[in-house]
Write a protein that holds these residues in place. Structure first.
Motif, mmCIF file in Angstrom:
data_model
loop_
_atom_site.group_PDB
_atom_site.id
_atom_site.type_symbol
_atom_site.label_atom_id
_atom_site.label_comp_id
_atom_site.label_asym_id
_atom_site.label_seq_id
_atom_site.Cartn_x
_atom_site.Cartn_y
_atom_site.Cartn_z
ATOM 1 N N MET A 28 25.280 -31.172 7.927
ATOM 2 C CA MET A 28 24.309 -30.146 7.547
ATOM 3 C C MET A 28 24.638 -28.824 8.240
ATOM 4 O O MET A 28 25.212 -28.809 9.335
ATOM 5 C CB MET A 28 22.891 -30.597 7.916
ATOM 6 N N ASN A 29 24.260 -27.750 7.575
ATOM 7 C CA ASN A 29 24.675 -26.446 8.077
ATOM 8 C C ASN A 29 23.605 -25.717 8.884
ATOM 9 O O ASN A 29 23.592 -24.489 8.937
ATOM 10 C CB ASN A 29 25.095 -25.576 6.879
ATOM 11 N N PHE A 30 22.654 -26.407 9.490
ATOM 12 C CA PHE A 30 21.652 -25.730 10.315
ATOM 13 C C PHE A 30 22.337 -24.983 11.451
ATOM 14 O O PHE A 30 23.294 -25.479 12.047
ATOM 15 C CB PHE A 30 20.661 -26.755 10.879
ATOM 16 N N ARG A 31 21.800 -23.828 11.719
ATOM 17 C CA ARG A 31 22.414 -23.038 12.783
ATOM 18 C C ARG A 31 22.177 -23.692 14.144
ATOM 19 O O ARG A 31 23.045 -23.752 14.980
ATOM 20 C CB ARG A 31 21.813 -21.624 12.765
ATOM 21 N N TYR A 32 20.952 -24.186 14.352
ATOM 22 C CA TYR A 32 20.614 -24.730 15.674
ATOM 23 C C TYR A 32 20.673 -26.257 15.658
ATOM 24 O O TYR A 32 19.684 -26.919 15.408
ATOM 25 C CB TYR A 32 19.231 -24.258 16.107
ATOM 26 N N MET A 33 21.850 -26.807 15.803
ATOM 27 C CA MET A 33 21.978 -28.248 15.971
ATOM 28 C C MET A 33 22.741 -28.479 17.260
ATOM 29 O O MET A 33 23.973 -28.495 17.276
ATOM 30 C CB MET A 33 22.735 -28.860 14.795
ATOM 31 N N PRO A 34 22.001 -28.679 18.366
ATOM 32 C CA PRO A 34 22.622 -28.682 19.700
ATOM 33 C C PRO A 34 23.797 -29.663 19.814
ATOM 34 O O PRO A 34 24.814 -29.334 20.427
ATOM 35 C CB PRO A 34 21.473 -29.094 20.625
ATOM 36 N N GLU A 35 23.706 -30.877 19.168
ATOM 37 C CA GLU A 35 24.774 -31.870 19.333
ATOM 38 C C GLU A 35 26.133 -31.326 18.914
ATOM 39 O O GLU A 35 27.166 -31.714 19.451
ATOM 40 C CB GLU A 35 24.503 -33.118 18.495
ATOM 41 N N LEU A 36 26.094 -30.434 17.902
ATOM 42 C CA LEU A 36 27.362 -30.026 17.314
ATOM 43 C C LEU A 36 28.257 -29.283 18.306
ATOM 44 O O LEU A 36 29.478 -29.327 18.207
ATOM 45 C CB LEU A 36 27.107 -29.132 16.094
ATOM 46 N N ASP A 37 27.606 -28.640 19.269
ATOM 47 C CA ASP A 37 28.394 -27.819 20.185
ATOM 48 C C ASP A 37 28.896 -28.591 21.402
ATOM 49 O O ASP A 37 29.694 -28.080 22.189
ATOM 50 C CB ASP A 37 27.549 -26.624 20.648
#
Lengths: 355, 355, 355, 355, 355
Positions: free
Chosen positions: B317-326
């Protein structure tokens, strides 16, 4: 329930012997025909109304009185009273929902038969008509529901004026009439046999839901036929063994022959029934087979594409640190991996003999 | 419907006793052979045309008249009239769609039998041929539909000139002919038994749709065989109990033996039928089993990959705030999560005994 | 088809009474044993070759001639001729594919029986052996196919020299032999009963495809047993009602007892058959049940994850203007939405009683 | 196989008439009770050991000897020898695995019956007990396997000292005992009927796998009951038609009444069997129905979400040039498209009547 | 189990002949009516209490005593004792769970019949009522469970004062009563026939689970009907052949007619049963067909969208080096590829005849 599955409830509560016509009214007008013949002479006459004189029985010739239409109880009653029939006999004649049977009364034999013909109305294949015969020395009375031509060939043979029929008594005439009705069943059975043959071919090549419906409809008709024929068997068997003085020894041989035919008919009907059951089984197992085929296709497709889609999904994730994504060989490597999985799956299915 | 499921409708409306051939025409020319023999002498003769003289019955020897081909009604009629046969007998001889039966007439016995042989045309396994026998003192007349060699061995034994056959009367000859026909059934049954055996092996090892079709076809043929054999049982039973002076006591023992064989045949046919039913049941339950297997595979694959694909989808998913992704550990953590789910599922399936 | 489903086709075309051994050859050498006994004395003797003298029948003692091995037709023929047996009797003795039966000849009774034993070859559970008995006053001849010990206990009782057997005539000896054969069936039935019991337990606890195969195999064997036992019933019934002077009144009571046992055996076999049918039904319905279970799992998993994956897919789309994506609460909101959908679905399945 | 499906193999090889108890040993001690009564007097006595004197039969009163426990063969043998019973009768008494039967001996009638009661051990519903009756003029001997109270009411009626029983002979006493056993079946059948009723309700409201198991178990028990009752029918029928001088005309009317009850019982058992078959059919078709429901849900969910997920997937592709992605209306347009597809699909399912 | 599946267990242990009412109590008060008539005179009288005088039998008129309500054993006992009935007869009258039967006693005939009517309570379609008849010269006693109007028409015909009924004896009255009961079955059968007809239409057009339940319920009712009718057949057959002086020859003809009607009823019930079985088969195969349809839809949707979704997934991967992604033609090319795959799949399904 049309088609004589039940004896009319109209009768309930009435005195036995009360003449109430039960069944469909099939002709408008009652029609009576008298034929008298012996080896030399022949005479035919139509009796128009209820008031005209009924024929006298001559000892030197055979008299055949044929009545088409049984819904007019007073006509049947007049004939019955004239010839001394038992009230129960008259009741059975006008009630068109009898089983075939043979009854010995003091001075006559009473025979009830069912004739089968194709039903043009389309709802069913077959419909039945009741034919009652009274056999006295030198006299046969036949009651039919319609003007149908089942006895046409017999009439012709009498008119033609030679052959055993003209030389023999009323018992041989009764036999000839019964034989005509029984022979008619063979025509019906032959046509049903052809329908069956076609259904069987259809079942193996292109079975549809319509095939199933036809099998069930035919099975239903076989029930109907069987219900009509079994009592005839009993009737002819009784007739063969009847020790009535009205039936001569020479005619007995012929009655035995009719009985053989009826037994053969029953054989055929039972075989048809078993064939239909076999066809139903075949239909059901071929449905199961097809379902198997369909589910197999579904499973193969799912089993191949689900893992592939999953892998594509993994590399579609947006994690920042996914080292593979930055490699030049990443994309081709994944494609090769996917292809290998697909090939492996196909190999697996081939080994399981699903392909 | 070929194969005598129905008695020909050609007859309907005709006078009884009218000689109309019913059934397929199987040979071109009617062929008559006469054999006369007693303990000392033996003579064989072929009767070529319809005009030639029919043989006289001698009181000192047994005469056997064999006629191949029944479609020429005049030939049958000539023979029938010559030997004083009842019109119904002649009718039954030319109508090749009779059930097996035995009838006692005043001075002769009339026996109808069905011979079974394999059908080379391929549509069915089996076809039947009607054989009629007339048994008089010192005379046997046999009517066959074709020139087939069913009576070859019997002829040979007569020619060979010794043995009980040459010393005995016409009743023993009739028994020998019936025995030859009945023995032929055993040959057929044995070969069907082998086919059944093979089918059964095939069913357990590699059942295909073709196996199903074969089972159904055989079941159908069993119906046909049964229809042919049951009346023979009745016939031989009547023959054994017949109190005709034409059959001597010594022959009765042999007829009882034939009857035993027929009963054994019926036993075999019924067992075959039950075996076929059992095979069908087995086929159906193994189909159900296979479907179960297939659906199991589908379910296992779906149940493992659906949750995994869902997880991949979530992180796609392209949500800006997805902490796990970073996070650096994000990708390996998800991979480990996915593996755990897969292992857990497999464990679950193993506990359910699906694997 | 092994196991006597068909009477050998070897016979077809031969003269009746021609002695041709039909069936497997089960022993190498024909072996004959003679026992003669009365209340006081007892003598046993083995007859080695075909040339040795056959025993004479004494009026003061019972003679029992036992022959093991029927494939050597000349041995059977020699015995048969010596004791005046009918050719058909001899034919039936060497043809090991008879049904059980009892036949009265002028001066002897001929009894055919089937003995059942377990087949070690593994292909089937059971195999049968034909045992023929000839009963004359003061003489019993028994023909067996193998040297098996079925009559061992009877021999022992004769040797032991006391008891009703030594005091009674040949009819009681024949009864004792028949009783030994019938009692042997009970041993077989009891062991089959145990196998059935185990199968039933297996069916309820851990049904596998192997269970199905065993049920079908047993069902098949029941057909075989039934085929063997039913004719015995008829035979013992005939024996009980036989008005032969060879069977004394006192022995009749015992024969009635054997008949009762045979009826009880048939009862048991029919019950076994019905139990096996019931087991098959149970197997099939439990397969259906399991399929239901499997499909339920598949459906639950699919129904939960398909909507979730779809939602993940939606927010994985790359549209530039998707306002939710930029919100801080977007990701947790979607996660909560997904969880709610999953919980809702589970709730729905619980209400439908799928969980 | 417990429960008398097979006659014990212990017997095989033994001389007939050898007294070997077959079946479970159900009581420890054999217990004998003697009652003698006529219209005026009544005496009851217990016989303690094997050595005590057995009662004499008086011509002026009816003697009833009841023996509980048949495992001690010597006790049975002593009684049997004392009252002149045939060795086979004694054998049948100690072998508790007989079918019900009636046998006429020279001076007594021998009757074997099966009593049914509920099995507390839990494995089966029912178990049977064998009761043997010896009927002589002025004497009835009854043998039971256990001390159960089946004859309690009869004893009470004798003690009470009035009524037909005290005025009548031993044949009426035997009838009373048979009637007591038969009446007991009705108690059993009534309770099974209630179980059936409950199962039927359960089947329609909340069918589970346990319901299926119960149906199968009951079906199995019906086999057992049927096996027990059918021979009783034959027995009572023989008893009614027996022309033994031991049974008086007046008692015959009562025996006919018992026979009517047995016929009614068989009717009930057969009806129960058909009901159970119907219930099984209903269970199977409701399983099919549920599977249909489940697969329908799966199909609806898949058919709605697969196209939607696919569309989401398309717009999740990372192509650089996808014009729709940059449009402001792109996202809402796709959402509307998705909603329309879902609605369309639902509409389609409603039209197909899946919803 | 209501509805007379079991004979009440209340009886167990009681002396035979003990009058205990078994069955539901259906009326409050016992009501007795006496009619005496001959050709000239007619008298009707109601007997109010148990203390009033019972009628005397006159030799010059026929007396018909009708009793409604059998639960009061003392009323039945008083009537029974007054007219000299056997204790077993009285027991059978108060026990409303008898099978139909006819029993000849020394000076009377005892007839038990079952009347069928629709059950308004809703649980079942049908319920039965027991009607017992005592036939003596000049006397008929009828016992009914309720005050129902089944004999209303007969009473009316007697009152009307002309017709055969007034001129004939008590045997003709008994016949009339039996005929009334049997005719009532036809009314029931006709209505069931209509229900069947409707069910059949429903089955072909819109089969639901309710249809299945109705079929099963009707099948169950057919069991009930059959159980009621078969014994009537036996009863009328016995009645026809009874050589009792109470039944005159002229009445025999009428009884044969009733017997014919009963046979016809059985025919109808059996046909109904077979029709219901056929309907069940049709239902099951149409369920299979529908499941096939559903799975086909699922498979088609899955097979089309899974590959497409996979392709979308591939191009949704985030690999840096995926050359296609940067091409202008990439997006339309993939769309075309997807469309082609979809079209190909549809083509494949059409060839497989799934569409």
């Amino acid at each position: 329930m049309h088609r004589s599955l039940t004896r009319g409830s109209k009768k309930a509560g009435l005195a036995p012997g009360a003449l109430v016509h039960i069944g469909e009214r099939k002709v408008d007008e009652v029609k009576m025909t008298v034929m008298s013949y012996n080896e030399e002479s022949f005479r035919e006459e139509e009796i128009s109304g209820l008031d005209s004189h009924l024929p006298l029985i001559s000892e030197k010739s055979v008299t055949w009185l044929n009545i088409d239409g049984i819904h007019q109880s007073d006509a049947v009653e007049r004939v019955g009273t004239h010839f001394g029939l038992h009230p129960l006999t008259m009741e059975d004649i006008v009630n068109s929902e009898q089983r075939a049977k043979m009854e010995e009364y003091e001075d006559y034999l009473f025979i009830v038969l069912k004739m089968i013909c194709f039903d043009e109305s389309g709802r069913y294949y077959l419909k039945s008509e009741q034919i009652s015969l009274i056999l006295k020395p030198n006299l046969v009375i036949s009651f039919k529901e319609t003007e149908g031509d089942i006895f046409g060939a017999v009439k012709q043979r009498i008119k033609n004026g030679k052959g055993k029929l003209r030389r023999s008594g009323s018992d041989y005439l009764a036999y000839t009439l019964i034989d005509a009705i029984v022979d008619n069943y063979f025509v019906i059975l032959e046509r049903i046999g052809e329908v069956l043959e076609n259904l069987q071919t259809e079942l193996i090549t292109t079975p549809t839901n319509r095939t199933l419906q036809s099998i069930h409809k035919l099975k239903h008709e076989m029930l109907f036929l069987r219900r009509a024929i079994w009592p005839i068997r009993e009737m002819t068997s009784n007739l063969t063994r009847a020790e009535s003085p009205i039936i001569h020894g020479a005619t007995s041989v012929f009655l035995r022959d009719v009985h053989d035919h009826v037994v053969q008919m029953i054989d055929t009907v039972e075989t048809f029934r078993e064939m239909l059951s076999g066809m139903l089984d075949l239909y059901l197992s071929s449905i199961s087979n097809r379902m198997n085929e369909i589910i197999k296709v579904l499973t193969i497709i799912s089993t191949i594409f689900m893992p592939l889609t999953f892998i594509a999904g993994v590399y579609g994730m947006n994690f920042r640190y996914m080292p593979e994504l930055d490699r030049v060989w990443g994309y081709p490597a994944v494609l090769i991996l996917m292809a290998s999985i697909a090939v492996l799956m196909l190999f697996f299915f081939r080994r399981k003999k699903w392909l």
